[in-house]
Design a protein around this motif. Structure first.
Motif, short mmCIF file in Angstrom:
data_model
loop_
_atom_site.label_atom_id
_atom_site.label_comp_id
_atom_site.label_asym_id
_atom_site.label_seq_id
_atom_site.Cartn_x
_atom_site.Cartn_y
_atom_site.Cartn_z
N VAL A 135 20.86 3.11 7.30
CA VAL A 135 22.32 3.37 7.09
C VAL A 135 22.88 3.12 8.22
O VAL A 135 22.63 3.72 9.27
N GLU A 136 24.40 2.64 8.51
CA GLU A 136 25.05 2.51 9.79
C GLU A 136 25.63 4.11 9.80
O GLU A 136 26.43 4.47 9.02
N CYS A 137 25.59 4.47 11.02
CA CYS A 137 25.93 5.95 11.34
C CYS A 137 26.83 6.11 12.61
O CYS A 137 26.83 5.43 13.40
N ILE A 138 28.05 6.69 12.35
CA ILE A 138 29.07 6.77 13.25
C ILE A 138 28.96 8.19 13.58
O ILE A 138 28.93 9.09 12.62
N VAL A 139 29.38 8.93 14.85
CA VAL A 139 29.26 10.30 15.00
C VAL A 139 30.25 10.60 15.79
O VAL A 139 31.03 9.79 16.58
N THR A 140 30.78 11.89 15.67
CA THR A 140 31.76 12.45 16.83
C THR A 140 30.92 13.55 17.59
O THR A 140 30.09 13.97 17.08
N VAL A 141 31.47 13.37 18.75
CA VAL A 141 30.92 14.41 19.63
C VAL A 141 31.95 14.69 20.88
O VAL A 141 33.06 14.13 20.82
N GLY A 142 31.79 15.80 21.64
CA GLY A 142 32.73 16.39 22.37
C GLY A 142 32.63 15.98 23.84
O GLY A 142 33.47 16.42 24.47
N VAL A 193 28.94 11.55 10.96
CA VAL A 193 28.31 12.83 11.25
C VAL A 193 29.31 13.59 12.33
O VAL A 193 29.20 12.71 13.37
N HIS A 194 29.69 14.49 12.05
CA HIS A 194 30.56 15.24 12.89
C HIS A 194 29.26 16.35 13.77
O HIS A 194 28.36 16.70 13.08
N GLY A 195 29.60 16.55 14.87
CA GLY A 195 28.59 17.05 15.72
C GLY A 195 27.53 16.34 15.86
O GLY A 195 26.12 16.88 15.77
N GLY A 196 27.61 15.16 16.25
CA GLY A 196 26.35 14.21 16.32
C GLY A 196 24.96 14.62 17.39
O GLY A 196 24.04 14.29 17.13
#
Ligand SMILES: NC(=O)c1ccc[n+]([C@@H]2O[C@H](COP(=O)([O-])OP(=O)(O)OC[C@H]3O[C@@H](n4cnc5c(N)ncnc54)[C@H](OP(=O)(O)O)[C@@H]3O)[C@@H](O)[C@H]2O)c1
Length: 329
Positions: free
Chosen positions: A167-174, A147-150
């Protein structure tokens, strides 16, 4: 009868919004009139206010895609709600107001024990994430999600949905604060895209296999790396293009890995499609919300008259989760 609402005129920066007085809308057939207690703020409101996201022709020109409050009147043919019941609803617009009309079949009960502010933060993100991850993205138990913008309103709901589905969740954040928050909210990994390349990180974290589904709101600059980060039969789902929709990419991975690239926006969906999503959420998510297993994160609340401050906060991207307007009692 008149009501207070937020007028944004021809649009512009946050200061174009003023508290105005105008006619109270009426519930038509199949609709309910809601006396609004709280209204959720979403990034699409910011786009609409600035003139970059015109409302559909039949929608209220007033901002606001979700509210929580009490049913004040029911239109012809409405049997599922009675006056006085607490509801939270996806609206076609008009939420930044003391009264707002919504389709009766786009409303849900306020989960037991939840306050109006928290309930107002549910519909837009849950309808959107469900439609895009479950319906379009075919996300299922045992898969891996990026997920981008986690830390966005949408992103935190995607993390919760992933947790709920197994579900295994990976996120990107700033930044690191957002990364820590997302991990605590249930993300297995949070990548700070300012200090690391997300595609390299995803490769390492997944042992080179990649993820099954990506939820993206960034757009063109991420396309090539998104395609690289998907495993065979992966699905790339767009909900926005914050950094633009035009660019160049080598599309070969789509064919070689049998990828699906798709996306959707909630607002132009037909009433029947929104009702189907409402029914799915009522069956699968609302019971978990009532049990306290899923909880939206409210970052800030502002009185209706301070709506400009609320929009400025969202535009700063300092927030984590949802921002809500307090409209009534
Ligand atoms: N398709 C639909 O039906 C639908 C429905 C609702 C919302 N949306 C879209 O989904 C996105 C999230 O909505 P939201 O209400 O949850 O928003 P939000 O809470 O304001 O979150 C947006 C986040 O995206 C990140 N971001 C990455 N690139 C950005 C950029 N160029 N400009 C601004 N922020 C950027 C920021 O976090 P970092 O600090 O981590 O970068 C920011 O906090 C928005 O783009 C919105 O338009 C789509």
């Amino acid at each position: 009868m008149t009501m207070k609402y937020i007028e944004h005129g021809a649009g512009g920066d946050a200061d174009c919004m003023t508290l105005a007085e105008g006619p109270t809308p009426q519930a038509g057939p199949g609709q309910i009139l809601i006396e609004v207690v709280c209204a959720g703020i979403n990034r699409p409101d910011v786009l609409q206010r600035s003139g970059r996201y015109p409302p559909p022709p039949d929608a209220s020109p007033v901002l606001g895609l979700e509210v929580a409050g009490r049913v004040a009147a029911v239109g012809a043919g409405v049997t599922e709600w009675t006056v006085g019941t607490g509801v939270t609803a996806l609206t076609p617009g008009g939420g930044y107001a003391e009264y707002c009309v919504a389709a009766a079949s786009h409303a849900l009960p306020i989960p037991v024990g939840m306050d109006f502010a928290t309930a107002a933060a549910l519909p837009e993100t849950w309808f959107t994430v469900w439609a895009n991850l479950v319906d379009l993205g075919r996300l299922k138990r045992g898969e891996r999600l990026l997920v981008h913008g986690g830390s966005s309103g949408i992103g935190l709901v995607a993390i919760q949905l992933a947790k709920h589905l197994g579900v295994e969740c990976i996120v990107t954040v700033g930044n690191e604060e957002k990364a820590a928050f997302c991990r605590q909210a249930g993300a297995a990994h949070a990548i700070n895209y300012r200090t690391a390349d997300f595609a390299d990180e995803v490769k390492t974290l997944t042992g080179g296999t990649g993820v099954d589904v990506i939820l993206d709101m960034v757009g063109a600059p991420y396309l090539q790396r998104n395609l690289a980060s998907l495993r065979r039969d992966g699905r790339l789902v767009y909900v926005a293009f914050l950094e633009g929709s035009k660019g160049e990419a080598d599309l070969m991975p789509i064919m070689l890995k049998r990828l699906t690239v798709t996306g959707s926006t909630m607002r132009p969906r037909t009433p029947a499609e929104k009702t189907a999503i409402r029914d799915a959420l009522a069956a699968s998510i609302w019971p978990a919300l009532a049990r306290g297993e899923l909880l939206p994160h409210l970052f800030a609340r502002f009185p209706l008259a301070q709506v400009a401050e609320a929009h400025r906060l969202m535009e700063s991207s300092r927030h984590i989760g949802k921002i809500v307007l307090e409209v009534g009692k």
